[in-house]
Design a protein around this motif. Structure first.
Motif, PDB file in Angstrom:
ATOM      1  N   ILE A   8       1.091  -1.195   0.001  1.00 17.40           N
ATOM      2  CA  ILE A   8      -0.046   0.078   0.102  1.00 17.40           C
ATOM      3  C   ILE A   8       0.791   1.390  -0.047  1.00 17.40           C
ATOM      4  CG2 ILE A   8      -2.021   1.290   1.249  1.00 17.40           C
ATOM      5  CD1 ILE A   8      -2.743  -1.392   2.518  1.00 17.40           C
ATOM      6  N   GLY A   9       0.887   2.186  -0.985  1.00 18.00           N
ATOM      7  CA  GLY A   9       1.695   3.040  -0.979  1.00 18.00           C
ATOM      8  C   GLY A   9       2.757   2.577  -2.151  1.00 18.00           C
ATOM      9  N   CYS A  10       3.148   3.346  -3.114  1.00 19.59           N
ATOM     10  CA  CYS A  10       3.821   3.012  -4.076  1.00 19.59           C
ATOM     11  C   CYS A  10       4.857   4.437  -4.601  1.00 19.59           C
ATOM     12  CB  CYS A  10       3.815   1.933  -5.238  1.00 19.59           C
ATOM     13  SG  CYS A  10       2.384   2.954  -6.253  1.00 19.59           S
ATOM     14  N   GLY A  11       5.433   4.968  -3.856  1.00 19.35           N
ATOM     15  CA  GLY A  11       6.230   6.222  -4.189  1.00 19.35           C
ATOM     16  C   GLY A  11       7.468   5.866  -4.060  1.00 19.35           C
ATOM     17  N   MET A  30       1.369  -9.703  -4.442  1.00 19.34           N
ATOM     18  CA  MET A  30      -0.027 -10.102  -4.743  1.00 19.34           C
ATOM     19  C   MET A  30      -0.582  -8.864  -5.319  1.00 19.34           C
ATOM     20  SD  MET A  30      -1.857 -12.694  -3.773  1.00 19.34           S
ATOM     21  CE  MET A  30      -3.692 -12.877  -4.401  1.00 19.34           C
ATOM     22  N   GLY A  31      -0.371  -7.756  -4.769  1.00 21.48           N
ATOM     23  CA  GLY A  31      -1.331  -6.761  -5.232  1.00 21.48           C
ATOM     24  C   GLY A  31      -0.751  -5.224  -4.775  1.00 21.48           C
ATOM     25  N   VAL A  32      -0.874  -4.197  -5.519  1.00 18.02           N
ATOM     26  CA  VAL A  32      -0.359  -2.878  -4.899  1.00 18.02           C
ATOM     27  C   VAL A  32      -1.571  -1.938  -5.073  1.00 18.02           C
ATOM     28  CG1 VAL A  32       1.198  -1.036  -5.675  1.00 18.02           C
ATOM     29  CG2 VAL A  32       1.619  -3.395  -6.302  1.00 18.02           C
ATOM     30  N   TYR A  33      -1.590  -1.062  -4.144  1.00 18.64           N
ATOM     31  CA  TYR A  33      -2.598  -0.020  -4.283  1.00 18.64           C
ATOM     32  C   TYR A  33      -1.819   1.362  -3.799  1.00 18.64           C
ATOM     33  CZ  TYR A  33      -6.138   3.391  -2.749  1.00 18.64           C
ATOM     34  OH  TYR A  33      -6.788   4.546  -2.618  1.00 18.64           O
ATOM     35  N   ASP A  34      -2.293   2.450  -4.565  1.00 20.84           N
ATOM     36  CA  ASP A  34      -1.763   3.987  -4.211  1.00 20.84           C
ATOM     37  C   ASP A  34      -3.071   4.713  -4.579  1.00 20.84           C
ATOM     38  OD1 ASP A  34       1.144   5.328  -3.926  1.00 20.84           O
ATOM     39  OD2 ASP A  34      -0.635   6.695  -4.308  1.00 20.84           O
ATOM     40  N   LEU A  69       2.629  -4.396   3.288  1.00 18.37           N
ATOM     41  CA  LEU A  69       3.690  -3.489   3.554  1.00 18.37           C
ATOM     42  C   LEU A  69       3.094  -2.259   3.322  1.00 18.37           C
ATOM     43  CD1 LEU A  69       6.531  -5.019   1.447  1.00 18.37           C
ATOM     44  CD2 LEU A  69       5.844  -5.755   3.597  1.00 18.37           C
ATOM     45  N   ASN A  70       2.971  -1.365   4.419  1.00 19.94           N
ATOM     46  CA  ASN A  70       2.525   0.041   4.334  1.00 19.94           C
ATOM     47  C   ASN A  70       3.754   1.012   4.308  1.00 19.94           C
ATOM     48  OD1 ASN A  70       1.267   2.286   4.933  1.00 19.94           O
ATOM     49  ND2 ASN A  70       0.836   2.133   7.029  1.00 19.94           N
ATOM     50  N   LEU A  71       3.516   1.112   2.989  1.00 22.12           N
ATOM     51  CA  LEU A  71       4.647   2.159   2.440  1.00 22.12           C
ATOM     52  C   LEU A  71       4.130   3.584   2.092  1.00 22.12           C
ATOM     53  CD1 LEU A  71       6.760  -0.227   0.068  1.00 22.12           C
ATOM     54  CD2 LEU A  71       6.577   0.055   2.434  1.00 22.12           C
ATOM     55  N   THR A  72       3.155   3.984   3.066  1.00 21.62           N
ATOM     56  CA  THR A  72       2.535   5.394   2.652  1.00 21.62           C
ATOM     57  C   THR A  72       3.346   6.246   3.449  1.00 21.62           C
ATOM     58  OG1 THR A  72       0.922   5.041   4.598  1.00 21.62           O
ATOM     59  CG2 THR A  72       0.171   4.433   2.553  1.00 21.62           C
TER      60      THR A  72
END
Ligand SMILES: NC(=O)c1ccc[n+]([C@@H]2O[C@H](COP(=O)([O-])OP(=O)(O)OC[C@H]3O[C@@H](n4cnc5c(N)ncnc54)[C@H](O)[C@@H]3O)[C@@H](O)[C@H]2O)c1
Length: 375
Positions: A8-11, A30-34, A69-72
């Motif tokens: 989550i978050g792909c900056g 598995m998946g990505v969301y931003d 993975l919380n990458l926000t």
């Protein structure tokens, strides 16, 4: 067996995770969301990974034994971490867990209640340099450690060409966010995690922090750009940790023991050399020998990642540790307590201001088990 992670978050930082993931076996995205759809498309096209249109769809597709993975950005960490935990998933959060201690405690309580793992970056504590220092401490190379100086000075960043810094898949370095959040929340964990892993709980913190360069971007006051703290460990030495984006670049750590000084000159390089300078008396003069002895762990350690920008770190060591702990049913080295305690000490430094004074910590953490290759 393949382990699944969702992002989550792909900056900016997400590219460093993807570069690291390529060095690891058996972990798939598995998946990505931003929430920024243009950013999401650019990232997923660059790395050839599946995107999800919203958070609910990402959670629906994510397996129970996988890891999110919380990458926000830091101000989104609390909400995103809480939503994922409430949905019943293990979480690896970029630092800090939350920007407020009560929020971090609420997340920790929620994870405990649901028997979930809630870990916090950074994971360089599982890397070769930190593990080699831990090995040297356990094997008494320098004698009893008395005092530690740890520096996380990044140079005079407000004058750097940061508006041109760009990640591999095209995300700009988020300088406004970095200045608003501050270098202490962003970076203190790099050495705090090492110190807590070796010595356990910090009992009290005497800290001060300040914004020494006002109005960096013409938008008024930002977070402190300097913080320093003296950390009193419950069972260990005293340590002084300094973070700034003002003083010349210095990421060294020095562990001063009864027999000499153990040290390492880089915090963001898993393969940084660890050295020991023996203390001797030569012709009545007390000194640490200028010829330092390199300390190494024999054998293979972990997959390394080439330097990209300021870092030569494998960002997936942490997620890999949690995934293995989930698979084997053991506890994780990056425990929920470790994450919360590191967050509390970091916030004590950041929020100290001019009159912070001494603060007693309300959370604790155990020393960390060394990696099997570092015993
Ligand atoms: N920039 C670095 O060099 C670096 C290095 C190590 C760690 N980190 C950490 O990584 C984290 C992210 O930093 P970054 O530099 O990648 O920031 P960034 O601004 O480049 O990327 C963050 C991304 O998260 C997305 N986002 C924010 N809130 C969201 C939400 N609620 N739902 C979905 N997406 C959301 C944003 O749209 C953005 O694309 C921070 O915690 C930072 O401390 C950054």
């Amino acid at each position: 067996m393949t382990h699944m992670v969702s992002l989550i978050g792909c900056g900016f930082v997400a590219d460093l995770y993807m570069r690291s993931l390529q060095a690891m076996d058996g972990i798939e995205v598995m998946g990505v969301y931003d929430r920024d759809s243009a950013r999401l498309s650019a990232f997923c096209a660059h790395w050839n990974v599946p995107s999800q249109p919203d958070l609910a769809s990402l959670l629906d597709a994510h397996p129970r034994d996988g890891l999110i993975l919380n990458l926000t950005n830091p101000e989104a960490h609390f909400e995103v971490n809480r939503t994922c935990l409430e949905a019943g998933f293990h979480v690896y959060s970029e630092k800090p867990l939350a920007t407020d201690l009560d929020d971090a405690k609420a997340l920790h309580a929620l994870a405990e209640e649901k028997s979930l793992m809630l870990a916090s970056a950074p994971c360089s504590v599982l890397g070769e340099a930190a593990q080699t220092l831990g090995h040297a401490l356990r094997h008494d190379v320098a004698g009893t450690p008395r005092l530690i100086y740890a520096e996380l000075d990044d140079g005079f960043v407000p004058q750097a060409a940061y508006s041109k810094w760009m990640s591999e898949s095209g995300a700009p370095w988020p300088y406004e966010d970095e200045f608003r959040v501050g270098c202490t929340l962003e970076h203190a964990g790099y050495y705090l995690s090492w110190l807590i892993s070796w010595f356990g709980s910090v009992q009290s913190v005497t800290a001060a922090s300040a914004e020494t360069i006002p109005d960096k971007t013409g938008q008024g006051p930002m977070a402190p750009d300097f913080a320093t703290a003296t950390l009193f460990f419950k069972n260990g030495p005293v340590a002084r940790l300094t973070c700034s984006i003002v003083a010349p670049h210095d990421h060294s750590i020095r562990i001063i023991g009864d027999r000499g000084v153990l040290g390492c000159d880089a915090a963001w390089d898993n393969g940084a050399k660890v050295h020991f300078a023996k203390r001797v008396t030569l012709r009545r003069r007390l000194m640490e020998l200028p010829f330092k002895r390199r300390i190494r762990i024999p054998g293979t350690t972990h997959p390394k990642v080439k330097r990209w920008g300021a870092a030569a770190m494998n960002f997936m060591l942490g997620p890999a540790e949690i995934l293995e702990a989930i698979k084997t049913g053991r506890s994780s080295r990056l425990s929920n307590d470790h994450a919360l305690h590191m967050t509390e000490v970091t916030l004590a430094m950041q929020n100290a201001g001019q009159t912070g004074g001494a603060q007693l910590m309300t959370t604790t953490a155990e020393r960390m088990e060394p990696m099997p290759w570092a015993l």
